[in-house]
Motif scaffolding. Structure first.
Motif, mmCIF file in Angstrom:
data_model
loop_
_atom_site.group_PDB
_atom_site.id
_atom_site.type_symbol
_atom_site.label_atom_id
_atom_site.label_comp_id
_atom_site.label_asym_id
_atom_site.label_seq_id
_atom_site.Cartn_x
_atom_site.Cartn_y
_atom_site.Cartn_z
ATOM 1 N N GLN A 200 1.022 -1.189 0.068
ATOM 2 C CA GLN A 200 -0.026 0.195 0.128
ATOM 3 C C GLN A 200 0.763 1.292 -0.045
ATOM 4 O O GLN A 200 1.978 1.355 0.324
ATOM 5 C CB GLN A 200 -0.900 -0.007 1.033
ATOM 6 C CG GLN A 200 -0.265 -0.058 2.472
ATOM 7 C CD GLN A 200 -0.962 -0.403 3.869
ATOM 8 O OE1 GLN A 200 -1.458 0.430 4.420
ATOM 9 N NE2 GLN A 200 -1.630 -1.716 3.821
ATOM 10 N N VAL A 201 0.206 2.389 -0.435
ATOM 11 C CA VAL A 201 0.798 3.957 -0.298
ATOM 12 C C VAL A 201 0.091 4.414 0.624
ATOM 13 O O VAL A 201 -1.082 4.442 0.545
ATOM 14 C CB VAL A 201 0.863 4.389 -1.777
ATOM 15 C CG1 VAL A 201 0.949 5.846 -1.710
ATOM 16 C CG2 VAL A 201 2.173 3.477 -2.337
ATOM 17 N N VAL A 202 0.885 5.133 1.491
ATOM 18 C CA VAL A 202 0.145 6.077 2.165
ATOM 19 C C VAL A 202 0.737 7.455 1.800
ATOM 20 O O VAL A 202 1.699 7.735 1.268
ATOM 21 C CB VAL A 202 0.492 6.070 3.785
ATOM 22 C CG1 VAL A 202 0.343 4.723 4.298
ATOM 23 C CG2 VAL A 202 2.035 6.165 3.733
ATOM 24 N N ALA A 203 -0.308 8.444 1.939
ATOM 25 C CA ALA A 203 0.017 9.994 1.315
ATOM 26 C C ALA A 203 -0.547 10.879 2.620
ATOM 27 O O ALA A 203 -1.593 11.206 2.597
ATOM 28 C CB ALA A 203 -0.740 10.326 0.136
ATOM 29 N N THR A 204 0.479 11.426 3.272
ATOM 30 C CA THR A 204 0.185 12.303 4.241
ATOM 31 C C THR A 204 1.056 13.555 3.920
ATOM 32 O O THR A 204 1.910 13.855 5.044
ATOM 33 C CB THR A 204 0.430 11.836 5.606
ATOM 34 O OG1 THR A 204 1.525 11.149 6.020
ATOM 35 C CG2 THR A 204 -0.939 10.933 6.057
ATOM 36 N N ALA A 205 1.539 13.894 2.787
ATOM 37 C CA ALA A 205 2.358 14.958 2.361
ATOM 38 C C ALA A 205 3.729 14.572 2.898
ATOM 39 O O ALA A 205 4.264 13.671 2.609
ATOM 40 C CB ALA A 205 1.757 16.132 2.914
#
Length: 411
Positions: A160-165
């Motif tokens: 998975q990819v997480v995207a929290t800047a």
């Protein structure tokens, strides 16, 4: 603990780094300890308002991945695959020998294949739809970096990819730790990558007022916590950590670089790009990470701070560190050397924190000559500082009000 069984500790057994400070652990550590900025003039931005970046030096994707494979991937994915391979090797794992279904991948990213998207947009405008690459979508989609790393290493567990800047790297390590604690995986490759140094992205960051605009030599521009700071230098990079349950790592006699003891996250719910004035979100994330690790603020020896060299971030973060941890921790911002690699920053800094614990030394904050008078924290500058380090913290703040903190220990 009221009879509650503490979740298993998670060890960092491998590190892969491709950053502006170099390729590999030793190149990175040498540059960090030297405290020399990686910022240079960028010829690809010669017509833009800001012409300084920090790029990964000497990376040859054709040699690393093979020409045909490399041409199928945007640079952010190329860097991530190379970092993941290096991390696995550093941990002593041969991907052909692990149980594929028990290996997960959690990576952070924010801007995806910005370079591919921009290039193919020009193709569409200049040559028409029939000339657009059929690889456009899989090349620039954010999730594909985890998919491609899993494909490359044969990891068949959750990916998975997480995207929290700019907090993405720390968030990825936290999410990966939870996969190990839950028993869903036995090994997780966790980290982040970013390579979006395009004219459009740099123009957007410039218009936001985030980028350093100071004159002089490029290497002198980014100055975290300094009274004369005026913004960051944008960077690219990738960092991947191999995480395993501590008991499993010890059972296979693995080298343990550090232990991830705590993770916390919180949102500012205040502004899309500015931190909360009192640092509400990062303070809550930091307190949550300390509670999770079951350590007090007074026990923290070292902080690798987010330290972006922007006017708002550094004062806000510095005040929170002083409020929660006191004046004991030895603080640094390694972004003074590497620049700000956006989503990749938190993963790079988690790796650097692990190395500081392992080597009992805190790298200096590059270009810091006069500490902002509003700050009371002990920021290392000038030369690296050997120190007794048992407990360390890495903090990350992201656009959108995302905040994450990690607590690592030497054992």
């Amino acid at each position: 603990m009221n009879g509650r069984r503490r979740p298993p500790a998670v060890a960092v057994t491998g590190i892969g780094l491709l950053t502006p400070a170099g390729i590999g652990v030793e190149a990175n550590w040498s540059r960090l300890v030297a405290g020399r900025s990686c910022a240079t003039a960028d010829e690809t931005l010669r017509d833009g308002p800001v012409r300084i970046t920090c790029r990964v030096p000497g990376y040859d994707p054709d040699a690393e991945l093979g020409g045909f494979r490399a041409r199928q991937l945007d640079r952010f994915t190329q860097l991530a695959i190379s970092a993941a391979r290096a991390a696995a090797a550093d941990a002593g794992w041969d991907p052909r020998a692990w149980e594929p279904a028990r290996v997960g991948v959690v990576l952070g990213n924010s801007l995806g294949g910005a370079a591919t998207f921009a290039a193919q947009h020009h193709v569409l405008q200049d040559e028409g739809a029939q000339r657009v690459s059929p690889l456009l979508i899989p090349s620039f989609m954010v999730n594909m970096v985890a998919g491609q790393v899993a494909l490359d290493l044969g990891a068949q567990g959750p990916s998975q990819v997480v995207a929290t800047a700019c907090a993405s790297g720390a968030t990825a390590v936290g999410a990966a730790r939870d996969l190990l604690r839950s028993g869903a995986c036995d090994i997780v490759l966790a980290g982040a990558c970013e390579s979006a140094l395009t004219p459009l992205v740099l123009a957007g960051l410039y218009r936001m007022g985030a980028l350093a605009r100071g004159g002089g030599e490029p290497a002198d521009v980014m100055r975290p916590f300094d009274a004369d700071r005026d913004g960051f230098v944008a960077a690219e990079g990738a960092a991947v950590l191999v995480l395993e349950r501590l008991e499993d790592a010890r059972a296979r006699d693995a080298r343990i670089r550090a232990v991830v003891r705590g993770y916390g996250a919180a949102s500012d719910a205040y502004h899309s790009t500015a931190p909360h004035p009192q640092g509400r979100g990062i303070e809550e994330a930091l307190r949550a990470a300390l509670a999770d690790a079951e350590v007090s603020g007074s026990e923290v020896d070292h902080v690798n701070a987010h330290g972006t060299s922007t006017k708002l971030n550094d004062v806000t973060e510095g005040r929170v560190l002083a409020r929660v941890l006191g004046d004991r921790p030895v603080v640094t911002s390694t972004k003074g050397v590497t620049g700000h690699a956006l989503a990749a920053a938190g993963a790079m800094e988690a790796a650097y924190t692990a190395l500081a614990l392992q080597r009992q030394c805190v790298p200096p904050t590059a270009n810091l000559t006069r500490l902002d008078e509003e700050l009371t924290i002990d920021v290392v500058h000038g030369t690296a500082r050997p120190a007794r380090l048992d407990v360390a913290v890495s903090t990350s703040l992201g656009f959108g009000g995302h905040n994450a903190a990690l607590v690592l220990t030497a054992h």
